[in-house]
Design a protein around this motif. Structure first.
Motif, PDB file in Angstrom:
ATOM      1  N   VAL A 129       0.838  -1.209   0.000  1.00  0.00           N
ATOM      2  CA  VAL A 129       0.000   0.000   0.000  1.00  0.00           C
ATOM      3  C   VAL A 129       0.868   1.253   0.000  1.00  0.00           C
ATOM      4  O   VAL A 129       0.608   2.224  -0.729  1.00  0.00           O
ATOM      5  N   VAL A 130       1.927   1.258   0.811  1.00  0.00           N
ATOM      6  CA  VAL A 130       2.805   2.431   0.894  1.00  0.00           C
ATOM      7  C   VAL A 130       3.522   2.667  -0.429  1.00  0.00           C
ATOM      8  O   VAL A 130       3.597   3.803  -0.916  1.00  0.00           O
ATOM      9  N   PHE A 131       4.031   1.598  -1.036  1.00  0.00           N
ATOM     10  CA  PHE A 131       4.709   1.753  -2.320  1.00  0.00           C
ATOM     11  C   PHE A 131       3.727   2.161  -3.422  1.00  0.00           C
ATOM     12  O   PHE A 131       4.092   2.893  -4.349  1.00  0.00           O
ATOM     13  N   GLY A 132       2.496   1.690  -3.335  1.00  0.00           N
ATOM     14  CA  GLY A 132       1.495   2.151  -4.295  1.00  0.00           C
ATOM     15  C   GLY A 132       1.185   3.625  -4.139  1.00  0.00           C
ATOM     16  O   GLY A 132       0.989   4.348  -5.121  1.00  0.00           O
ATOM     17  N   LEU A 133       1.160   4.091  -2.905  1.00  0.00           N
ATOM     18  CA  LEU A 133       0.946   5.514  -2.654  1.00  0.00           C
ATOM     19  C   LEU A 133       2.151   6.344  -3.083  1.00  0.00           C
ATOM     20  O   LEU A 133       2.009   7.525  -3.424  1.00  0.00           O
ATOM     21  N   ALA A 134       3.332   5.718  -3.106  1.00  0.00           N
ATOM     22  CA  ALA A 134       4.546   6.441  -3.477  1.00  0.00           C
ATOM     23  C   ALA A 134       4.611   6.784  -4.958  1.00  0.00           C
ATOM     24  O   ALA A 134       5.557   7.456  -5.391  1.00  0.00           O
ATOM     25  N   GLN A 135       3.634   6.348  -5.742  1.00  0.00           N
ATOM     26  CA  GLN A 135       3.624   6.738  -7.153  1.00  0.00           C
ATOM     27  C   GLN A 135       3.460   8.247  -7.328  1.00  0.00           C
ATOM     28  O   GLN A 135       3.620   8.767  -8.448  1.00  0.00           O
ATOM     29  N   ILE A 136       3.148   8.966  -6.233  1.00  0.00           N
ATOM     30  CA  ILE A 136       3.016  10.418  -6.304  1.00  0.00           C
ATOM     31  C   ILE A 136       4.295  11.038  -6.854  1.00  0.00           C
ATOM     32  O   ILE A 136       4.261  11.997  -7.640  1.00  0.00           O
ATOM     33  N   ALA A 137       5.435  10.483  -6.445  1.00  0.00           N
ATOM     34  CA  ALA A 137       6.710  11.034  -6.908  1.00  0.00           C
ATOM     35  C   ALA A 137       6.893  10.860  -8.410  1.00  0.00           C
ATOM     36  O   ALA A 137       7.530  11.698  -9.063  1.00  0.00           O
ATOM     37  N   LEU A 138       6.330   9.799  -8.986  1.00  0.00           N
ATOM     38  CA  LEU A 138       6.482   9.554 -10.421  1.00  0.00           C
ATOM     39  C   LEU A 138       5.462  10.311 -11.251  1.00  0.00           C
ATOM     40  O   LEU A 138       5.736  10.653 -12.406  1.00  0.00           O
TER      41      LEU A 138
END
Length: 374
Positions: A325-334
């Motif tokens: 879930v955290v890594f999915g939310l980290a797509q903000i940076a991309l």
């Protein structure tokens, strides 16, 4: 007696049905005579239809003498015929977009903007021709509206400078007013049309990128299904097995999408309405879901390695789900650059950098109107 009553009711019912059929046929013939029915509703179609009606009445109201010669050698009768032809072409584009066309035509128009951009270009060109046909006093009343539309243009644009100069002099009888206002309006509409094209192109690029990402997700799923352990999203916390397989990889992708969807929902609450006819905000947010799934898988592959040494490998399946879930939310940076680009396109007015790209300053000699005696 009862039999006669039933027969009378039957006759009245048959007559009512026949009248209903005749009325429906009459209404259908009347609607076909008035024009093709609009079977599909669309916001830009309603606006374009309204603008078409307004321009038709304005064209009839502004046309005066039959054949005076303009300063560029074009007769006003020919200019009016061209404006009518443009309005007819815009109406044909709207009819094609409103009627039930073949699916191939709909997809082609949806992809290349044939209906919307064709209608927009025809309406804009017809309005420019109508202002050119207007009397100076009539065109003078449009100066403020045209200057507002031309706000995004470069301040050094000679067409903008000419109209501002005419307004400062306060001479509505100047014969240069219709041509100057029409030239400035044409430049302003050129910027709007180019922004519409850029919006469609950016949406199409998002669709292509989303299709490629979806294909990569499908390949990842197939690899995990055929070779258990080929994609080690977990080591010690898998679901009852030593090597992660299709079930583990699929759940990680799903949780990554949920993490990305959390960000999307938060943005949708802040997002207002948009003029964009290509639904660019929808595709802008939609592409974040497959990106979130891929970042979840890639993030779990990189934990506790040289690429991501600050994050320890999850020791239980619950920790694996949390990391996904955290890594999915980290797509903000991309996707930050995608959001910034979309916000520029969706802005009501382009920023100065985009204006320089959209509209180059033309040659002063080519855009300076001739002087007339007033």
């Amino acid at each position: 007696m009862n039999t006669q009553i039933r027969k009378g009711r039957l006759h009245r019912t048959d007559g009512h049905r026949a009248a209903t059929r005749n009325g429906a046929q009459g209404a259908s013939s009347a609607s076909s005579a008035a024009g093709p029915p609009h079977l599909r509703s669309n916001t830009w179609l309603h606006r374009a239809q309204t603008r078409l009606c307004v321009l038709r009445y304005e064209l009839k109201a502004t046309y005066g003498q039959p054949d005076p010669l303009g300063h560029d050698g074009v007769r006003q009768g020919e200019l009016q015929a061209g404006a009518k032809c443009l309005l007819d072409a815009a109406e044909r584009h709207m009819q094609q977009a409103a009627e039930s066309q073949k699916m191939s035509w709909r997809l082609a128009s949806w992809w290349n903007g044939q209906a919307y951009e064709g209608t927009l270009a025809c309406l804009h060109a017809a309005e420019v021709a109508t202002i050119t046909l207007s009397q100076p006093v009539r065109a003078w009343t449009r100066i403020d509206a045209v200057l507002a539309l031309a706000g995004p243009l470069c301040q050094k644009d000679p067409r903008l400078a000419l109209v501002e100069q005419l307004k400062q002099k306060g001479r509505p009888q100047d014969n240069r007013v219709p041509w100057a206002v029409a030239a400035l309006l044409e430049a302003a509409y050129a910027v709007q049309e180019e922004r519409a094209v850029r919006s469609r192109n950016f949406r199409n690029r998002l669709i292509r990128a989303g299709s490629v990402l979806t294909l990569l997700l499908a390949v990842t799923v197939v690899v995990a299904w055929c070779n258990a352990g080929a994609i080690p999203v977990c080591t010690s916390g898998c679901l009852g097995r030593a090597d992660p397989g299709l079930r583990e990889v699929g759940l990680v992708m799903l949780l990554g999408m949920l993490g990305a969807a959390t960000h999307v929902v938060g943005r949708l609450q802040k997002m207002g309405g948009s003029w964009n006819p290509y639904n660019l905000p929808f595709y802008q947010e939609l592409i974040k879901l497959p990106i979130g799934a891929l970042t979840a898988v890639i993030g779990l592959l990189l934990v506790d390695t040289e690429w991501l040494p600050m994050v320890d490998a999850p020791e239980s399946w619950r920790e694996v789900m949390a990391c996904a879930v955290v890594f999915g939310l980290a797509q903000i940076a991309l996707t930050r650059t995608i959001d910034q680009r979309a916000e520029k396109i969706l802005a009501s007015e382009p920023d100065p950098e985009e204006v320089r790209q959209l509209e180059k300053v033309p040659d002063n000699r080519a855009q300076t109107a001739p002087k007339f005696e007033t």
